[in-house]
Design an enzyme around this catalytic site. Structure first.
Site, mmCIF file in Angstrom:
data_model
loop_
_atom_site.group_PDB
_atom_site.id
_atom_site.type_symbol
_atom_site.label_atom_id
_atom_site.label_comp_id
_atom_site.label_asym_id
_atom_site.label_seq_id
_atom_site.Cartn_x
_atom_site.Cartn_y
_atom_site.Cartn_z
ATOM 1 N N HIS A 76 0.804 -1.232 0.000
ATOM 2 C CA HIS A 76 0.000 0.000 0.000
ATOM 3 C C HIS A 76 0.834 1.278 0.000
ATOM 4 O O HIS A 76 0.290 2.352 -0.211
ATOM 5 C CB HIS A 76 -0.994 -0.015 1.171
ATOM 6 N N CYS A 159 -30.419 -1.717 -5.930
ATOM 7 C CA CYS A 159 -31.168 -2.142 -4.739
ATOM 8 C C CYS A 159 -32.673 -1.983 -4.926
ATOM 9 O O CYS A 159 -33.455 -2.387 -4.076
ATOM 10 C CB CYS A 159 -30.705 -1.331 -3.528
#
Ligand code: CTP
Length: 414
Positions: A76, A159
């Site tokens: 990272h 959704c």
């Protein structure tokens, strides 16, 4: 229109939204533009799309919780160091809230916290999750702290709810990232008006007189300006598809429309006294010089017209010649077919219409219209620079580089 991002590296962050699959299209757009693409995925993103998909699309190893390695650059800290920009698309409400708080509890938020350059965030979440005070505050905080927020779409969401929260279109995210990579301090936040396309002068309500202009040059110029950060108003008769939504588009039909829209836009950009940068007008439109004197209403019948039809035309107002050029820089476009006199005519346009520069283009024949390439000489009072033959986006960038030179020290006194 192919935007060239070769030599640039993009870090694409993917979080756990159903729209994670659209990040595959986005990765592909960056790859096609020639950019190096590196991907970091949050653990929940991996539940929607596999890391292997991104690895195959980008030909680079994907950073995940399990692939992170301190024996290579796949961690990272290092992944961000080799990238010019970081775009998180889709960014869930959860990730947005965490980044705003500086929380780094997974591989993606750790990468975001460690990233040194510009971060763009494309939210994707249920409407209520985005509307919650915490998320609104987080987005406002990020916006005020130099993160770019790419607005979600209002639509029927996966959704089942309808409202804001759909991930912006991959092409729109691509444009925003390309803009972050191509910005140019000279053009950034400068108001620029571009006119384009051939006008349609009505004979009656179904017929018109027009020309072969394709509008492609004006469109390319508008996109090049947008990528450099300009505030673009695009007044055109055509070519509105696949444009970045941040470009203000104004549809015009005939010469009178172009005249009114240009006058209106000039007024708007020159009356904002907070604007310190001198605006520009690129007058690319192929405005008809003549229009039917008496356009007819309805549809004229052939039987009523007879064997021949004479139409009386009157001259249109010359937009470029008539506008107030006191507070703007103007660039005219001159397409000529006369190899002997073309260049002289283009040079003469400088004084004839009082413009700062002319882009001169010698056309071979009617087939010269509508192509993806062009050849331009950029002419000012002092110089004639051949920009060569190239695709219209490349030429647009050359025109913008030359147009910069129209402003010397005077901007400092605005
Ligand atoms: N133009 C304009 N208004 C018009 C016609 C042209 O603003 N009614 C602008 C075009 O957008 C372009 C430039 O003027 O930037 C080109 O001029 P052009 O029409 O080629 O020049 P003219 O001097 O009118 O030449 P010609 O006689 O060849 O038409």
């Amino acid at each position: 229109m192919q935007i060239d991002l070769s030599g640039k590296s993009v870090l694409l962050g993917v979080t756990g939204s159903i729209s994670a699959y659209k990040a595959c299209d986005l990765a592909r757009l960056f790859v096609k533009a020639g950019a190096q693409v590196h991907v970091v995925m949050s653990p929940s993103a991996e539940r929607f799309v596999s890391a292997l998909t991104f690895e195959a699309l980008t030909r680079n190893s994907v950073l995940t919780e399990t692939s992170e390695s301190w024996a290579s650059e796949l961690n990272h800290i290092e992944i961000g160091k080799k990238c010019d920009v970081f775009v998180i698309a889709p960014a869930t409400a959860n990730t947005i809230n965490k980044i705003a708080q500086g929380i780094a509890d997974n591989i993606l938020t750790q990468t975001a916290l460690a990233f040194k350059d510009k971060i763009l965030i494309a939210p994707a979440a249920n409407t209520q999750m985005l509307a919650k005070t915490a998320t609104c505050n987080a987005l406002t905080f990020l916006k005020n702290n130099h993160y770019n927020i790419i607005h979600p779409q209002d639509k029927l969401l996966a959704c089942g709810d309808t409202g804001s929260g759909g991930l912006a279109e991959p092409t729109e995210i691509f444009f925003e990232v390309a803009k972050a990579l191509c910005s140019d301090p000279f053009w950034e936040n400068r108001s620029v008006i571009v006119t384009g396309g051939g006008t349609r002068e009505k004979l009656d309500e179904v017929r018109y007189i027009s020309n072969f202009s394709s509008g492609k040059m004006a469109k390319s110029l508008s996109v090049a300006l947008y990528l450099r950060g300009a505030d673009v108003s695009y007044i055109s008769t055509m070519g509105f598809d696949d444009m970045p939504s941040a470009i203000t588009t104004i549809k015009a039909d005939d010469a009178q429309d172009i005249l009114e829209a240009t006058q209106h836009s000039i007024k708007k950009v020159t009356t904002h006294d907070h604007k310190v940068k001198i605006p520009y007008l690129f007058m690319v439109a192929a405005v008809a010089d003549f229009t039917p004197k008496e356009p007819q209403s309805g549809k004229l019948k052939k039987s009523a017209l007879g064997d021949t039809w004479s139409v009386e035309l009157k001259q249109t107002t010359d937009v470029l010649a008539s506008i107030d050029k006191g507070a703007i820089k103007t660039v005219g476009f001159k397409a000529e077919m006369d190899t002997q006199e073309g260049l002289n005519n283009a040079i003469a346009l400088l004084d004839k219409k009082g413009v700062d520069a002319v882009c001169y283009n010698l056309l071979k024949d009617a087939k010269s219209f509508g192509g993806n390439e062009n050849e331009i000489t950029f002419i000012t009072k002092d110089t004639q620079v051949s920009l060569g033959r190239a695709d219209k986006l490349t030429l647009s960038n050359k025109i913008l580089d030359e147009s910069k030179k129209l402003i010397h020290e005077e901007e400092a006194h605005v």
